[in-house]
Design a protein around this motif. Structure first.
Motif, PDB file in Angstrom:
ATOM      1  N   ASN A 126      -4.044  -3.682   5.117  1.00 59.42           N
ATOM      2  CA  ASN A 126      -3.132  -4.259   4.153  1.00 59.42           C
ATOM      3  C   ASN A 126      -2.084  -3.411   4.477  1.00 59.42           C
ATOM      4  N   LEU A 127      -0.787  -4.153   3.843  1.00 52.35           N
ATOM      5  CA  LEU A 127       0.442  -3.556   3.935  1.00 52.35           C
ATOM      6  C   LEU A 127       0.661  -2.373   2.911  1.00 52.35           C
ATOM      7  N   ILE A 128       1.056  -1.247   3.043  1.00 52.54           N
ATOM      8  CA  ILE A 128       1.334  -0.396   2.378  1.00 52.54           C
ATOM      9  C   ILE A 128       2.574  -0.041   2.105  1.00 52.54           C
ATOM     10  N   GLY A 129       3.690  -0.210   3.180  1.00 50.37           N
ATOM     11  CA  GLY A 129       4.777  -0.023   3.125  1.00 50.37           C
ATOM     12  C   GLY A 129       5.410  -0.265   4.593  1.00 50.37           C
ATOM     13  N   ILE A 130       6.883  -0.619   4.437  1.00 52.01           N
ATOM     14  CA  ILE A 130       7.360  -0.835   5.874  1.00 52.01           C
ATOM     15  C   ILE A 130       8.653   0.177   5.962  1.00 52.01           C
ATOM     16  N   SER A 131       9.038   0.594   7.168  1.00 54.79           N
ATOM     17  CA  SER A 131      10.132   1.347   7.218  1.00 54.79           C
ATOM     18  C   SER A 131      11.120   0.902   8.291  1.00 54.79           C
ATOM     19  N   LEU A 132      12.321   0.739   8.441  1.00 52.68           N
ATOM     20  CA  LEU A 132      13.467   0.365   9.191  1.00 52.68           C
ATOM     21  C   LEU A 132      14.401   1.240   9.481  1.00 52.68           C
ATOM     22  N   SER A 133      14.861   1.134  10.560  1.00 52.84           N
ATOM     23  CA  SER A 133      16.097   1.993  11.142  1.00 52.84           C
ATOM     24  C   SER A 133      17.013   1.144  12.197  1.00 52.84           C
ATOM     25  N   SER A 134      18.115   0.938  11.810  1.00 53.39           N
ATOM     26  CA  SER A 134      19.169   0.340  13.004  1.00 53.39           C
ATOM     27  C   SER A 134      20.318   1.398  13.145  1.00 53.39           C
ATOM     28  N   VAL A 135      20.229   2.324  12.596  1.00 50.55           N
ATOM     29  CA  VAL A 135      21.265   3.521  12.915  1.00 50.55           C
ATOM     30  C   VAL A 135      20.794   4.668  13.076  1.00 50.55           C
ATOM     31  N   LEU A 136      21.164   5.412  14.329  1.00 50.43           N
ATOM     32  CA  LEU A 136      20.580   6.660  14.584  1.00 50.43           C
ATOM     33  C   LEU A 136      20.629   7.628  13.489  1.00 50.43           C
ATOM     34  N   GLY A 137      19.480   8.043  12.899  1.00 48.91           N
ATOM     35  CA  GLY A 137      19.398   9.066  11.891  1.00 48.91           C
ATOM     36  C   GLY A 137      19.224   8.667  10.494  1.00 48.91           C
ATOM     37  N   LYS A 138      19.403   7.102  10.530  1.00 51.12           N
ATOM     38  CA  LYS A 138      19.603   6.811   9.132  1.00 51.12           C
ATOM     39  C   LYS A 138      18.111   5.511   9.064  1.00 51.12           C
ATOM     40  N   ALA A 139      17.304   6.058   8.130  1.00 58.04           N
ATOM     41  CA  ALA A 139      16.096   5.128   7.972  1.00 58.04           C
ATOM     42  C   ALA A 139      15.738   4.714   6.334  1.00 58.04           C
ATOM     43  N   CYS A 140      14.918   3.638   6.190  1.00 57.64           N
ATOM     44  CA  CYS A 140      14.767   3.454   4.756  1.00 57.64           C
ATOM     45  C   CYS A 140      13.188   3.058   4.788  1.00 57.64           C
ATOM     46  N   TYR A 141      12.451   3.474   3.757  1.00 61.16           N
ATOM     47  CA  TYR A 141      11.106   3.029   3.559  1.00 61.16           C
ATOM     48  C   TYR A 141      10.857   2.024   2.300  1.00 61.16           C
ATOM     49  N   ILE A 142      10.153   0.908   2.642  1.00 63.93           N
ATOM     50  CA  ILE A 142       9.883  -0.043   1.455  1.00 63.93           C
ATOM     51  C   ILE A 142       8.549   0.089   1.090  1.00 63.93           C
ATOM     52  N   PRO A 143       8.364   0.587  -0.001  1.00 62.91           N
ATOM     53  CA  PRO A 143       6.810   0.757  -0.500  1.00 62.91           C
ATOM     54  C   PRO A 143       6.322  -0.523  -1.247  1.00 62.91           C
ATOM     55  N   ILE A 144       5.313  -1.027  -0.728  1.00 62.20           N
ATOM     56  CA  ILE A 144       4.836  -2.292  -1.369  1.00 62.20           C
ATOM     57  C   ILE A 144       3.196  -2.343  -1.640  1.00 62.20           C
ATOM     58  N   GLY A 145       2.856  -1.306  -1.295  1.00 61.06           N
ATOM     59  CA  GLY A 145       1.582  -1.259  -1.480  1.00 61.06           C
ATOM     60  C   GLY A 145       0.627   0.091  -2.146  1.00 61.06           C
ATOM     61  N   HIS A 146       1.429   0.913  -2.547  1.00 62.14           N
ATOM     62  CA  HIS A 146       1.060   2.070  -3.179  1.00 62.14           C
ATOM     63  C   HIS A 146       0.817   1.916  -4.796  1.00 62.14           C
ATOM     64  N   LYS A 147      -0.032   2.874  -5.023  1.00 62.06           N
ATOM     65  CA  LYS A 147      -0.550   2.932  -6.405  1.00 62.06           C
ATOM     66  C   LYS A 147       0.484   3.810  -7.266  1.00 62.06           C
ATOM     67  N   SER A 148       1.568   2.929  -7.467  1.00 59.09           N
ATOM     68  CA  SER A 148       2.668   3.483  -8.329  1.00 59.09           C
ATOM     69  C   SER A 148       3.666   2.598  -8.639  1.00 59.09           C
ATOM     70  N   GLU A 149       4.336   2.893  -9.619  1.00 58.35           N
ATOM     71  CA  GLU A 149       5.142   1.773 -10.565  1.00 58.35           C
ATOM     72  C   GLU A 149       6.453   1.723  -9.647  1.00 58.35           C
ATOM     73  N   LYS A 150       6.782   2.697  -8.747  1.00 57.68           N
ATOM     74  CA  LYS A 150       7.832   2.393  -8.008  1.00 57.68           C
ATOM     75  C   LYS A 150       7.534   1.677  -6.947  1.00 57.68           C
ATOM     76  N   CYS A 151       6.736   1.012  -6.700  1.00 58.69           N
ATOM     77  CA  CYS A 151       6.231  -0.102  -5.471  1.00 58.69           C
ATOM     78  C   CYS A 151       7.087  -1.343  -5.925  1.00 58.69           C
ATOM     79  N   LEU A 152       7.683  -1.818  -4.858  1.00 59.32           N
ATOM     80  CA  LEU A 152       8.201  -3.272  -4.897  1.00 59.32           C
ATOM     81  C   LEU A 152       7.095  -4.483  -4.909  1.00 59.32           C
ATOM     82  N   ASP A 153       7.411  -5.648  -5.333  1.00 60.92           N
ATOM     83  CA  ASP A 153       6.627  -6.770  -5.144  1.00 60.92           C
ATOM     84  C   ASP A 153       6.411  -7.293  -3.644  1.00 60.92           C
ATOM     85  N   LYS A 154       5.205  -7.122  -3.417  1.00 60.01           N
ATOM     86  CA  LYS A 154       4.868  -7.375  -1.781  1.00 60.01           C
ATOM     87  C   LYS A 154       5.596  -8.719  -1.354  1.00 60.01           C
ATOM     88  N   ASN A 155       5.273  -9.704  -1.964  1.00 58.15           N
ATOM     89  CA  ASN A 155       5.773 -11.127  -1.730  1.00 58.15           C
ATOM     90  C   ASN A 155       6.989 -11.066  -1.389  1.00 58.15           C
TER      91      ASN A 155
END
Lengths: 307, 591
Positions: free
Chosen positions: B361-390
């Protein structure tokens, strides 16, 4: 030892295979590893399907557990003596190339050459020994290894090898050149240009060095065979897509063998496509082989009956 | 923000039309160093270069103040929702063209021009929309396209230049082609249909008849309303029967002039050529002739431009968490998607609940298009900060499936299967593990931790650091979300850095072709084989295990009979002792 092999088969396959069955699809989804060898050959894990013994009946029994769905059938397509063919092409071995072009039995030919007998008079035993030498060469065997394999004295084994290299001098040149190149550059190239590195080729320890040398001789052969298989898989997957054939699936690759699952009534048509695509790899933009590639097809309800 | 003025003149280039022309008109060409097909890119660059210089030359009285190149969206468009078969007769882009799209887009940027496209819309719609806005501001437009579908836009202050015929389209040309004036083109097209776009029209009615009818009745709607008046029996009948088809066709051929465009008109302001940018691109593509013509017009490159220095600095930048971002709100993803689209490359990494991609199951996705810069999208953590997976997956799907944007992964076959199980089929994929494998098989292992240490001199956060081990081990979904961010963002960052590095190394070593021909195509093929799986006969295995057990016991008995005592055969030590000490078989062969 039988005991050891049996308990290994039982532990790693018959007992544990069911654990790999996916609860939703009810099938086993092995994982193919693209970057686990040094030659370009694939490996597989969970379960490892490329390690089931080929020759023993027990190994065959394990394969029988891999089956087709209802109304479907498995097709196995196997490159015939691919590594010998590559050796013939790579080292430009005139006698071997001629034999492959004429579709002759390569081990009998080897036997008739090294034992200096007429091709028609080669005995079973001579053929068996020649076969062992042929495979030994591919895997870079030593005279001691060969002596053990065919149960002769070291002296005799050395004589066989000398006779072999006398009849196929190009092979000796290939082996020497390959090692020389590897010592200098640290790697070897296969036919298509893939590199395999051997960092201990100049090691002080004789055993280490020797082991790397044999691997370096084998890598271009095994690697090129793997490349051919890759090209064939790419061609086949493209072909099936182009012809909109959706009910035939490529399931497994086990070194020189591909396994397909197809509806029973389609097996003839599909087999034809498979043969066509796999043999056509002999001529590609990447390399044109001087000898033909041939493919053996077997069809059955389970993988065990396909061998 | 600069204002658009009355004497501004916009050049809108139909880029997609150019691509296909360049592809089919020119012989195939490949980059020498790695075999990348570049024929269409080269042709496109030549045409763009010529067009840009011609438009700026003194012989052109209406010089551009603004300039933009506009492309079709790579996927299906809103027209497919109106009519399923729209353009269904078109074959997919040829194999050797698809990988060139990315470079064509880059070539536009290399000429310091904006490259414009919008999901779901064709270039024609964007042109129509921009034309509308430009005219509202009182400025003028030159459309550069050979596509007859754009003729409906012909009006005051709009010129259409046909680069194929090298001439401007006149009202006469339109009348000759459609039999009516430009404001009735749509109605004629709706009736006559268009076989090249698979627009149905009304069967049996060609352009000539259509023009005749439209001239008589004025518009398509009026014609359909008065269809019963038509004298010819057959024509009357087909018109009545195919009313719906005609109306659908009209919706298909009518260009949308209110597409939700996201680029401002003043972004199209014509800028000076950035020599370094352009020359660097042409050099990388190995377009030597174009490079020398560019230099003859724009002059020699400036020695070691500031930009290069920046790049050198960037390279030395060590890996740190400073620019790792946690996505807190789903709309924040947009700017990351935009980055990816602009760069044409994005490193992607998935965090999952299992190492088995078929059950993960997906817990999160990370992306990076610029050297040194990256983001993490949490979608399956047991936390309120999680975003809606769909919603997150829906947002990322177009990016992940876009064939013109490279998705870079470390062992991306795993991520491919995980995404596939979540309804997304990754397109245009790259794999740093396989790049490393092609470069260094036999030298080192190819997992991320090893690669980061060897090539980036960086020790990555290990999975164990995060989840602990033994009794204290927790699931990834239970990991503190900030920590998960640092870990996952680092993976994407490292992957992107490795990709840049390996790409260059493959070229230098001249073994890109091994990666391109023998590795990359295998990823999807093997992924689908793994997804397919094979059936296992469970019952048979059980009887087989029993059979093996019996055989083992039998051998065991024989062994114990010989050794005269029981021991553990699996232990080489005990076995050795028995053989050498008890049985005194010193020279026994190992099997």
């Amino acid at each position: 030892m039988d005991w050891r092999q049996l308990s290994k088969l039982k532990n790693t396959y018959s007992d544990t295979l069911p654990e790999h069955i996916n609860p939703i699809t009810k099938r086993v989804h092995t994982s193919f590893l693209l970057a686990a060898t040094t030659t370009g050959r694939l490996a597989s894990s969970d379960p490892n399907l490329q390690n089931i013994p080929i020759k023993s009946d027990d190994g065959k029994d394990i394969r029988k557990a891999f089956i087709a769905e209802k109304d479907h059938i498995l097709i196995s397509a196997d490159y015939n003596q691919i590594e010998m063919r590559i050796l013939a092409d790579l080292a430009d071995v005139k006698e071997l190339k001629k034999a492959f072009k004429n579709n002759e039995d390569i081990h009998s030919l080897t036997a008739s050459q090294i034992f200096d007998v007429d091709l028609k008079k080669v005995s079973e035993d001579q053929r068996r020994k020649a076969k062992a030498i042929n495979f030994g060469i591919i895997y870079g065997i030593s005279q001691y290894g060969l002596a053990k394999q065919i149960n002769v004295s070291n002296f005799e084994a050395e004589e066989f090898l000398n006779a072999y290299f006398g009849k196929f001098p190009e092979i000796k040149v290939y082996m020497d050149e390959t090692i020389k190149f590897c010592r200098k550059s640290g790697f070897v190239n296969n036919i298509f240009g893939r590199r395999s590195h051997f960092i201990s080729i100049n090691d002080k320890n004789y055993n280490v060095r020797n082991f790397q040398e044999r691997a370096a001789i084998n890598a271009p052969i095994q690697g090129s065979a793997s490349e051919i298989m890759r090209l064939a898989m790419i061609r086949l997957s493209k072909k099936l897509k182009e012809q909109k054939i959706q009910n035939t699936k490529m399931l497994l690759q086990i070194h020189d063998e591909l396994i397909f699952e197809t509806p029973k009534n389609e097996s003839k048509r599909i087999s034809k496509i498979i043969i066509e695509e796999m043999t056509s790899v002999a001529k590609s933009d990447q390399h044109s082989f001087s000898i033909p590639l041939t493919v053996d097809i077997n069809i059955g309800d389970n993988w065990g009956t396909l061998q | 923000m600069s204002k658009i003025q009355k004497n501004d003149h916009f050049y809108l280039i139909d880029g997609s039309g150019y691509i296909f022309r360049a592809y089919y008109a020119l012989p195939p060409l490949t980059r020498k160093s790695d075999g990348l097909p570049t024929g269409a890119v080269s042709g496109f660059c030549s045409m763009l270069f010529k067009l840009l210089e011609d438009s700026k030359s003194d012989s052109n009285l209406q010089k551009p103040t603004h300039f933009a190149v506009i492309f079709d969206s790579a996927r299906k468009t809103f027209r497919n929702e109106i009519y399923n078969d729209y353009k269904a007769n078109r074959a997919e882009a040829p194999d050797d063209l698809a990988p060139q799209f990315e470079y064509i887009r880059k070539s536009v940027l290399a000429f310091n021009l904006p490259s414009v496209e919008l999901l779901n819309y064709e270039a024609d719609d964007l042109i129509a929309t921009y034309v509308n806005q430009i005219l509202e501001k009182g400025a003028r437009v030159t459309i550069v396209s050979s596509d007859k579908d754009l003729m409906q836009l012909y009006k005051k202050n709009v010129r259409i230049y046909d680069p194929m015929k090298n001439k401007f389209i006149s009202e006469d040309d339109i009348t000759k082609k459609f039999g009516v004036s430009s404001n009735q083109v749509i109605d004629v097209q709706s009736l006559a249909g268009d076989s090249s776009d698979n627009v149905p029209g009304v069967p049996g009615i060609g352009v000539k008849t259509a023009a005749e009818l439209i001239k008589k009745y004025g518009t398509l709607e009026k014609l359909l309303d008065s269809a019963d008046e038509i004298k010819q029996n057959k024509r009357r009948q087909t018109l009545i029967e195919n009313k719906d088809k005609a109306l659908v066709s009209k919706r298909l051929v009518t260009l949308k002039n209110d597409a939700p465009i996201d680029r401002n008109l003043d972004e199209f302001k014509l800028k000076e050529i950035d020599k370094d940018k352009l020359y660097k691109f042409l050099r990388e593509m190995e377009f030597n002739r174009l490079l020398s013509s560019a230099i003859s017009i724009y002059g020699e490159p400036d020695f070691l431009a500031i930009k290069d220095q920046n790049e050198i600095k960037e390279k030395k930048n060590s890996i740190n968490k400073k620019e790792y971002y946690l996505i807190n709100n789903i709309d924040e993803i947009d700017s990351w998607i935009k980055d990816a689209e602009e760069v044409g490359e994005v490193a992607v990494d998935t965090e999952t609940s299992s190492l088995d991609p078929h059950q993960a199951n997906l817990i999160g996705i990370s992306l990076s298009s610029v050297l040194g810069k990256a983001c993490y999208i949490p979608i399956g953590h047991k936390s309120e900060k999680c975003l809606d997976k769909n919603s997150v997956l829906k947002k990322l799907k177009p990016l992940l499936e876009d064939p013109s944007i490279k998705k870079i992964g470390q062992n991306i076959k795993f991520d491919f299967i995980v995404f596939f199980k979540h309804g997304i089929e990754l397109n245009s994929i790259e794999d740093t593990m396989l790049m490393s494998y092609v470069l260094d098989a036999g030298r080192n292992r190819h997992n991320m931790d090893t690669l980061a240490e060897i090539h980036l001199d960086h020790k990555t956060i290990t999975f164990k650091d995060l989840v602990g081990s033994g009794k204290k081990e927790i699931k990834f979904s239970e990991v503190n979300i900030e920590k998960a961010k640092d870990y996952a963002a680092e993976d994407a960052d490292v992957t992107f850095r490795l990709y840049k590095k390996f790409k260059k190394s493959l070229q230098i070593e001249k073994i890109s072709h091994i990666y391109e021909i023998f590795e990359k195509p295998m990823i999807k093929i093997l992924a689908f084989m793994e997804i397919e799986g094979i059936k296992i006969d469970n019952k048979f295995l059980k009887t087989l295990s029993l059979k093996f057990q019996k055989k083992i016991e039998k051998i065991q008995k024989e062994v114990f009979k010989l050794s005269k005592k029981k021991f553990n055969i699996a232990s080489p030590k005990q076995l050795g002792e028995i053989i050498y000490n008890d049985l005194k078989i010193a020279n026994l062969k190992k099997n």
